[in-house]
Design a protein around this motif. Sequence first.
Motif, PDB file in Angstrom:
ATOM      1  N   LEU A 111       0.850  -1.191   0.000  1.00  0.00           N
ATOM      2  CA  LEU A 111       0.000   0.000   0.000  1.00  0.00           C
ATOM      3  C   LEU A 111       0.884   1.239   0.000  1.00  0.00           C
ATOM      4  N   VAL A 136      -8.360  -7.533  -1.726  1.00  0.00           N
ATOM      5  CA  VAL A 136      -8.107  -7.011  -0.385  1.00  0.00           C
ATOM      6  C   VAL A 136      -9.435  -6.749   0.312  1.00  0.00           C
ATOM      7  N   LEU A 141      -7.308  -3.023   4.869  1.00  0.00           N
ATOM      8  CA  LEU A 141      -6.463  -2.068   4.160  1.00  0.00           C
ATOM      9  C   LEU A 141      -6.545  -0.691   4.816  1.00  0.00           C
TER      10      LEU A 141
END
Length: 179
Positions: A111, A136, A141
């Motif tokens: 990320l 994801v 996340l």
Amino acid sequence: MLPWIVRRTRLPLLSLRCPGCRSESATAGEGRFRVNANGKLLDVWLLVRCASCDRTRKLTVHERAPVASFAAADLRGYRANDPDLVASTLLDPLLARRNRFTLDWTGAWRLHTPPERPDEAWPLRVRVALEDPVPVRPERLIARGLGLSRNEVRRRVKCDVPPRRPTSTGFTFTVPAGD
């Protein structure tokens, strides 16, 4: 709106049973194609290796396809083992379905967030873009990117997709000002 980007760091592993050692993990490694011509027909395979015993296996990409049906760039890419063509072929869901494997993205993505979060820009709006179809869970996340617990994310964050369901497309979310 802040941009977050999920980028692939390497090709994902394949969940595919090895006929030799019965391991469940294979890799495309640096990516190689095998092209076989039979008259005016071509067979194209993507070669993968077992992560445990290093045994090579072929995944069918094209079978008995007329040479004229291929774009010249694709033919050159297959013969030159073009890394971008290897990646796009491996990430093709039709190839996975036809060859009965799934992709294991564990440790294969990262990320990327802006270095600073603006303190005065509340509510905080973020657009998440996925460069590859990395599955994801938005909740995980967001928790990783903001440094919050998943319970805090559930309580505070408004997301345009179900936060507990994996997604492989981009999404946006909003974080209201702190309590």
